[in-house]
Design an enzyme around this catalytic site. Structure first.
Site, PDB file in Angstrom:
ATOM      1  CE  LYS A 165      -4.102  13.969   2.153  1.00 50.01           C
ATOM      2  NZ  LYS A 165      -5.361  13.710   2.172  1.00 50.01           N
TER       3      LYS A 165
ATOM      4  N   GLY B 206      -1.659  18.805  -6.968  1.00 55.04           N
ATOM      5  CA  GLY B 206      -2.168  17.714  -5.914  1.00 55.04           C
ATOM      6  C   GLY B 206      -2.182  16.510  -6.263  1.00 55.04           C
TER       7      GLY B 206
ATOM      8  CB  ALA C 220     -14.860  17.330   4.926  1.00 54.03           C
TER       9      ALA C 220
ATOM     10  CB  CYS D   4     -15.962  11.661   1.943  1.00 51.15           C
ATOM     11  SG  CYS D   4     -14.734  10.333   1.437  1.00 51.15           S
TER      12      CYS D   4
ATOM     13  CB  THR E 163     -12.934  13.994   2.771  1.00 52.72           C
ATOM     14  OG1 THR E 163     -12.678  12.967   1.627  1.00 52.72           O
ATOM     15  CG2 THR E 163     -12.483  15.345   2.573  1.00 52.72           C
TER      16      THR E 163
END
Length: 179
Positions: A40, A52, A164, A167, A170
């Site tokens: 991304k 991004g 991460a 979430c 993520t």
């Protein structure tokens, strides 16, 4: 109706003359992980600009292509290219329907670009977007304040790992680019 592929976390930091932009690799379709290693973050203009994206993948690719066209048209001037993209995005009937956001960066600037016509230069040289964006932004701001000996790249990586951890949209498959 097909569920859209989306969800991500992207964070950019300017720190001590360097810029880092990173993202996780997760793309979800509804409540399922569709792919875990999406890239991304893109390097543009021969390594002078980073971009991004978060949101619908096809929409984001379209926007990055348009942004790169604007960069070329305005001689690599990041702010001007971002403003012109935001103007087109807001007024063009086709572009107006695109569902994505961008963070773009050069060594001099870090900008958040949205489809509502916003081009935002964030406070504290930290920008974040996506479903885990606020987690990553909070972590990045704390790192800039309390761990300023870290590099911009280290701050981006740690911010994404923290996001991460909390979430569900993520993951820990990171791509980080630096200038």
């Amino acid at each position: 109706m097909q569920p859209k592929i989306h969800a991500t976390t992207v964070v950019g930091i300017r720190h001590n003359g360097h810029v880092a932009l990173g993202a996780d690799g997760q793309a979800t379709m509804g409540n399922t992980v569709a792919k875990s290693n999406v890239r991304k973050v893109r390097v543009l203009m021969g390594g002078k600009v980073l971009a991004g994206f978060a949101g619908s993948t096809a929409d984001a690719f379209t926007l990055i292509e348009r942004f790169e066209e604007k960069l070329n048209a305005y001689g690599g001037n990041l702010k001007r290219a971002a403003i012109e993209l935001a103007k087109d995005w807001r007024t063009d009937r086709y572009l107006r329907k695109l569902e994505a956001m961008l963070i773009v960066a050069s060594k001099e600037d870090l900008l958040l670009v949205s489809g509502t016509g916003d081009v935002i230069e964030p406070d504290a040289d930290v920008a974040a977007i996506g479903s885990g964006g606020m987690y990553a932004q909070s972590a990045a701001l704390a790192l800039k304040k309390h761990a300023s000996s870290l590099s911009a790249e280290e701050m981006v990586r740690e911010s994404l790992h923290i996001a991460a951890d909390v979430c569900i949209y993520t993951n820990h498959n990171l791509v980080v680019e630096t200038l």
